[in-house]
Design a protein around this motif. Structure first.
Motif, mmCIF file in Angstrom:
data_model
loop_
_atom_site.group_PDB
_atom_site.id
_atom_site.type_symbol
_atom_site.label_atom_id
_atom_site.label_comp_id
_atom_site.label_asym_id
_atom_site.label_seq_id
_atom_site.Cartn_x
_atom_site.Cartn_y
_atom_site.Cartn_z
ATOM 1 N N UNK A 120 0.809 -1.230 0.000
ATOM 2 C CA UNK A 120 0.000 0.000 0.000
ATOM 3 C C UNK A 120 0.834 1.268 0.000
ATOM 4 N N UNK A 121 2.140 1.160 -0.195
ATOM 5 C CA UNK A 121 2.983 2.355 -0.219
ATOM 6 C C UNK A 121 2.548 3.299 -1.335
ATOM 7 N N UNK A 122 2.308 4.545 -0.981
ATOM 8 C CA UNK A 122 1.932 5.554 -1.965
ATOM 9 C C UNK A 122 0.458 5.594 -2.313
ATOM 10 N N UNK A 123 -0.348 4.728 -1.716
ATOM 11 C CA UNK A 123 -1.771 4.706 -2.026
ATOM 12 C C UNK A 123 -2.541 5.693 -1.150
ATOM 13 N N UNK A 124 -3.662 6.185 -1.671
ATOM 14 C CA UNK A 124 -4.523 7.053 -0.880
ATOM 15 C C UNK A 124 -5.251 6.199 0.163
ATOM 16 N N UNK A 125 -5.797 6.816 1.216
ATOM 17 C CA UNK A 125 -6.410 6.049 2.308
ATOM 18 C C UNK A 125 -7.492 5.075 1.860
ATOM 19 N N UNK A 174 5.831 -4.009 5.576
ATOM 20 C CA UNK A 174 5.227 -2.676 5.589
ATOM 21 C C UNK A 174 6.017 -1.729 6.477
ATOM 22 N N UNK A 175 5.868 -0.434 6.179
ATOM 23 C CA UNK A 175 6.367 0.614 7.076
ATOM 24 C C UNK A 175 5.227 1.204 7.893
ATOM 25 N N UNK A 176 3.998 0.825 7.547
ATOM 26 C CA UNK A 176 2.835 1.437 8.175
ATOM 27 C C UNK A 176 2.391 0.624 9.386
#
Length: 320
Positions: free
Chosen positions: A170-175, A199-201
């Motif tokens: 999901x890197x760079x994706x909108x919410x 992930x980094x999130x």
């Protein structure tokens, strides 16, 4: 010898780049045991060794040391068998922008040796599954970032793999695109697919993973269930903003309320031994010392606190 009954298992996995004095240890002795049907979160900042570990487990890089088995097969000696049983969606996957989504899925079906009679059916089923039916006949070059990531996920599922690797999906994706992808990952897992998610999130790992491992400088520094790891941190963290000139004095005073903790730039952090009730005492103490508090924020223990406690710095993506 790693346990062949587990979908993913690694023992002492290592990967070095370069040689001699310039040798870099990208991954230095990683041990992993991932259970069947589990979503396992692999956390760490850029350059920590997440993607290198995934590339070894998916046979794209040869380990420098240690051993690993995926889907019951050795990643070095049985690499072809590993590839037949896994799905991989990498962050930097190359997708031909001139082909349509449906064409790419049919091509993937050919590459995996699926019967020709199944190509169109499988492509249609997967486009529907990831919400791309209406865009199936459009060239991929016209897709948004979120659509491309969903297509990449569909491509990784064409052969119904038992183990799925998602490298920062999901890197760079909108919410909204991120939440949509989370829902699909949950559906896959409910169907019995084992998922390794890098992930980094932190919110992503908290939402999806049953267990996590945190890697820093090529070494796993924490491993376990998110709730248990956060409980080990204990007290909540108070972040305080003051004038730079008063930072040293403020830190000295904050240390009387608990252990000082790594904090975002421009703030000071302290773990409050007495919990939220101590906030008013902190403000009073700083005020009596003539220190003006610009901002206060109290946070319950989080995965970022787990990472900070283990490494001495905050994880990228922690506030995302």
């Amino acid at each position: 010898m790693p346990d062949a009954s587990l979908p993913i298992v690694a023992e002492g996995l290592q990967r070095y780049f370069g040689s001699g004095e310039e040798q870099v240890k990208a991954v230095d002795g990683v041990d992993l045991r991932i259970e069947p049907g589990e979503v396992f979160g692999f956390l760490g900042p850029n350059g920590a060794g997440k993607s290198t570990t995934v590339r070894m487990l998916t046979t794209l890089l040869r380990p420098s040391g240690g051993s690993a088995r995926v889907a019951g097969f050795d990643v070095v000696n049985e690499a072809n068998e590993v590839r037949r049983n896994i799905g991989v969606a990498l962050q930097d996957a190359a997708i031909d922008p001139l082909m349509t989504g449906a064409e790419l899925l049919k091509l993937q079906a050919v590459l995996y040796g699926l019967p020709k009679t199944q190509h169109a059916t499988k492509a249609g089923e997967l486009l529907e599954r990831v919400g791309l039916t209406a865009a199936g006949d459009r060239r991929v070059g016209t897709y948004s970032g979120g659509m491309r990531r969903r297509l990449d996920l569909a491509l990784s599922l064409i052969h119904e793999p038992s183990v799925l690797f998602l490298d920062e999906p999901t890197t760079g994706l909108d919410p909204m695109s991120r939440i949509s992808l989370w829902e699909e990952i949950r559906r896959l897992n409910n169907d019995g697919t084992t998922v390794l998610l890098t992930t980094q999130y932190l919110e992503e790992a908290d939402q999806l993973a049953e267990r996590i491992a945190i890697i820093d400088h090529g070494v796993i520094v924490r491993k376990g269930r998110p709730a248990e790891l956060k409980a080990e941190v204990g007290s909540p963290t108070l972040f305080v903003s003051v004038d730079t000139s008063a930072a040293d004095q403020a830190n000295t005073l904050l240390a009387t309320f608990g252990d000082l903790r790594p904090s975002p730039e421009g703030t000071l952090g302290v773990g409050l031994d007495d919990g939220p009730a101590a906030v008013s005492n902190v403000v009073r103490t700083l005020d009596e010392a003539g220190i003006t508090v610009k901002n206060l924020e109290l946070r319950e223990p989080s995965l970022d606190d787990v990472f900070a406690e283990a490494t001495g710095h905050r994880l990228e993506g922690a506030d995302s």
